[in-house]
Design an enzyme around this catalytic site. Structure first.
Site, PDB file in Angstrom:
ATOM      1  N   LYS A   6       0.854  -1.180   0.000  1.00 35.12           N
ATOM      2  CA  LYS A   6       0.000   0.000   0.000  1.00 35.12           C
ATOM      3  C   LYS A   6       0.895   1.237   0.000  1.00 35.12           C
ATOM      4  CE  LYS A   6      -4.201  -1.783   0.296  1.00 35.12           C
ATOM      5  NZ  LYS A   6      -5.246  -1.516  -0.714  1.00 35.12           N
ATOM      6  N   ASP A  15      -0.460  -0.465  -4.474  1.00 35.15           N
ATOM      7  CA  ASP A  15      -1.860  -0.021  -4.532  1.00 35.15           C
ATOM      8  C   ASP A  15      -1.983   1.320  -3.823  1.00 35.15           C
ATOM      9  OD1 ASP A  15      -4.606   0.267  -4.606  1.00 35.15           O
ATOM     10  OD2 ASP A  15      -5.067  -1.562  -3.473  1.00 35.15           O
ATOM     11  N   ASP A  46      -9.117  -0.835  -9.799  1.00 40.07           N
ATOM     12  CA  ASP A  46      -9.934  -1.410  -8.724  1.00 40.07           C
ATOM     13  C   ASP A  46     -11.179  -0.528  -8.595  1.00 40.07           C
ATOM     14  OD1 ASP A  46     -11.077  -2.080  -6.258  1.00 40.07           O
ATOM     15  OD2 ASP A  46      -9.230  -2.083  -5.111  1.00 40.07           O
ATOM     16  N   LYS A  78     -13.744  -7.168  -7.667  1.00 39.98           N
ATOM     17  CA  LYS A  78     -14.293  -7.326  -6.311  1.00 39.98           C
ATOM     18  C   LYS A  78     -15.800  -7.401  -6.462  1.00 39.98           C
ATOM     19  CE  LYS A  78     -10.841  -4.721  -3.678  1.00 39.98           C
ATOM     20  NZ  LYS A  78     -10.539  -3.398  -3.110  1.00 39.98           N
ATOM     21  N   GLY A 106      -9.635  -8.197  -2.496  1.00 38.06           N
ATOM     22  CA  GLY A 106     -10.157  -8.533  -1.172  1.00 38.06           C
ATOM     23  C   GLY A 106     -10.516  -7.275  -0.406  1.00 38.06           C
TER      24      GLY A 106
HETATM   25  O1  OSB Z   1      -7.853  -1.641  -2.365  1.00 40.53           O
HETATM   26  O2  OSB Z   1      -7.552  -3.716  -2.461  1.00 40.53           O
HETATM   27  C1  OSB Z   1      -7.890  -2.730  -1.809  1.00 40.53           C
HETATM   28  C2  OSB Z   1      -8.650  -3.715   1.811  1.00 40.53           C
HETATM   29  C3  OSB Z   1      -9.672  -2.832   2.102  1.00 40.53           C
HETATM   30  C4  OSB Z   1     -10.053  -1.919   1.164  1.00 40.53           C
HETATM   31  C5  OSB Z   1      -9.433  -1.888  -0.097  1.00 40.53           C
HETATM   32  C6  OSB Z   1      -8.427  -2.793  -0.405  1.00 40.53           C
HETATM   33  C7  OSB Z   1      -8.012  -3.700   0.579  1.00 40.53           C
HETATM   34  C8  OSB Z   1      -6.917  -4.646   0.410  1.00 40.53           C
HETATM   35  C9  OSB Z   1      -6.965  -5.910   1.260  1.00 40.53           C
HETATM   36  O3  OSB Z   1      -5.946  -4.449  -0.296  1.00 40.53           O
HETATM   37  C10 OSB Z   1      -6.853  -7.161   0.473  1.00 40.53           C
HETATM   38  C11 OSB Z   1      -7.230  -8.371   1.314  1.00 40.53           C
HETATM   39  O4  OSB Z   1      -8.420  -8.522   1.688  1.00 40.53           O
HETATM   40  O5  OSB Z   1      -6.341  -9.173   1.594  1.00 40.53           O
HETATM   41 MG    MG Z   2      -7.169  -1.852  -4.342  1.00 36.88          MG
END
Ligand code: OSB
Ligand code: MG
Length: 378
Positions: A167, A192, A243, A267, A295
């Site tokens: 992140k 990300d 995303d 998602k 996720g």
């Molecule tokens: O942007 O992918 C994302 C978690 C909460 C909100 C947005 C995101 C995420 C993750 C977690 O990157 C991924 C996971 O559930 O392992």
């Molecule tokens: Mg993402």
């Protein structure tokens, strides 16, 4: 035998589940997840769903409060209308409600589980999945300092995750990426941003990320900045993955036409459910666009459905589907998801979700049951 979908009752439950370690993104930090669960009942069978909203509208415009309101006021009454002939009729049934994809998707997940229980078939089987094991990566939050981040990445790599997603946000990007790439020259890495950058302000910062050989750069700009993503992609070697931007088949087509990204994170919660998620997969597969399953820090309920989705043939990249213990001290399902050798999760084969919800493990904050006959019970 034709099975109609007409639940007698729907239960909503809000649980509070602490994460094993805090998870920080460009939009905020989470220690404890507040999760809205859905249970549908019909003919002695039950189906479970998980809503991927959070306590506040930080990732997108929905939150637990809006999802609960929209479900109890509009979606559950719609479910108590005529029986559904197929679960895949759900998106049309609820199309009169504009937006609120996560609320719609949570109920759809519960209906898929219910239907799978009633006909004795797994979601993988119902959806045309082709894999027994799905490749998985791990999403690593923003850390307070670089040494602690390197320790976390080292630990997950030792556990066997196939790729690591970092992140990032403005000011917490180059230092992090350079350190991790330097320490792990051969690792499969992605980043990300959760929409934290701006076009054209951050053009140079982002273009110079090509140096880190990322597999992809996920969602640098806000969801509606189509031209920003398209212009950045023209200047960037690294594939952009979308995303937040892809909320429907129409926005998927827009993304592909504009070349705003080369990879799609699917998602189900973001697109209104598994029916639309499968259609997005189908379009991407026909066009040769690689996809993977994203996720939202799900419990074993949402994870089971996502693992089944990721077993479809177009999910060709490591997914954000980690083992139960990466998120929870004790998952709320049995069996929990465990990382398999080589960095895979096994796709459940039992009916519906293929996992059992352990009710005694649910830290319920409140729950409410809605009945077809109109009665509401606390
Ligand atoms: O942007 O992918 C994302 C978690 C909460 C909100 C947005 C995101 C995420 C993750 C977690 O990157 C991924 C996971 O559930 O392992
Ligand atoms: Mg993402």
């Amino acid at each position: 035998m034709t099975v109609r979908i007409a639940p007698e009752a729907v239960e909503l439950l809000l649980i509070r589940l602490p994460l094993v370690e805090p998870f920080e993104t460009s939009f905020g930090r989470t220690d404890v997840r507040e999760i809205l669960l859905v249970r549908v009942l019909q003919d002695g069978c039950e189906g479970w769903g998980e809503c991927v909203t959070d306590y506040a509208p930080l990732y997108s415009s929905e939150c637990n409060g809006t999802a609960r309101y929209v479900m109890e006021t509009f979606l559950i009454p719609a479910l108590f209308g005529d029986p559904l002939r197929r679960v895949s009729d759900w998106p049309r049934r609820v199309a009169f409600v504009k937006g609120h994809p996560m609320a719609k998707a949570a109920l759809e997940m519960a209906l898929w589980d219910l239907y799978g229980q009633m006909v004795g078939r797994s979601l993988r089987d119902l959806w045309g999945g082709t894999k027994d094991l799905v490749p998985v990566g791990v999403s690593v939050g923003i850390h307070p300092d670089v040494p602690s981040l390197l320790r976390t990445v080292e630990r997950y790599r030792a556990e066997g995750y196939q790729r690591v997603k970092l992140k990032i946000k403005p000011g917490r990007d180059h230092e992090v990426l350079a350190a991790v790439r330097g320490a792990f020259p051969d690792a499969l890495l992605t980043a990300d941003a959760n929409a934290a950058y701006r076009w054209p302000r951050d053009r140079a910062v982002l273009v110079s990320m090509d140096a880190y050989r990322l597999q992809m750069l996920e969602q640098p700009f806000p969801p509606d900045d189509w031209l920003g993503h398209a212009r950045l992609q023209r200047a960037l070697q690294t594939p952009i993955c979308l995303d937040e931007s892809v909320t429907s088949l129409a926005t998927l087509r827009l993304a592909l036409r504009l070349r705003a990204g080369q990879v799609i994170n699917i998602k189900p919660g973001r697109v209104g459910g598994y029916t639309v998620a499968r259609r997005i997969h189908d379009v991407c597969r026909r066009r040769g666009v690689p996809v993977w399953c994203g996720g939202m820090l799900e419990t074993g309920i949402g994870r089971a459905a996502n693992v089944a989705l990721a077993s479809l043939p177009g999910f060709v990249l490591p997914n954000d589907l980690s083992a139960s213990r990466r998120y929870w001290v004790e998952d709320i399902v049995e069996p929990p998801f465990e990382l398999q050798p080589g960095g895979y999760l096994a796709v459940p084969t039992g009916p519906g979700l293929g996992v059992r919800v352990v009710r005694t493990r649910l830290p319920v904050q409140w729950s409410q049951t809605y009945r077809r006959d109109g009665e509401i019970r606390k």
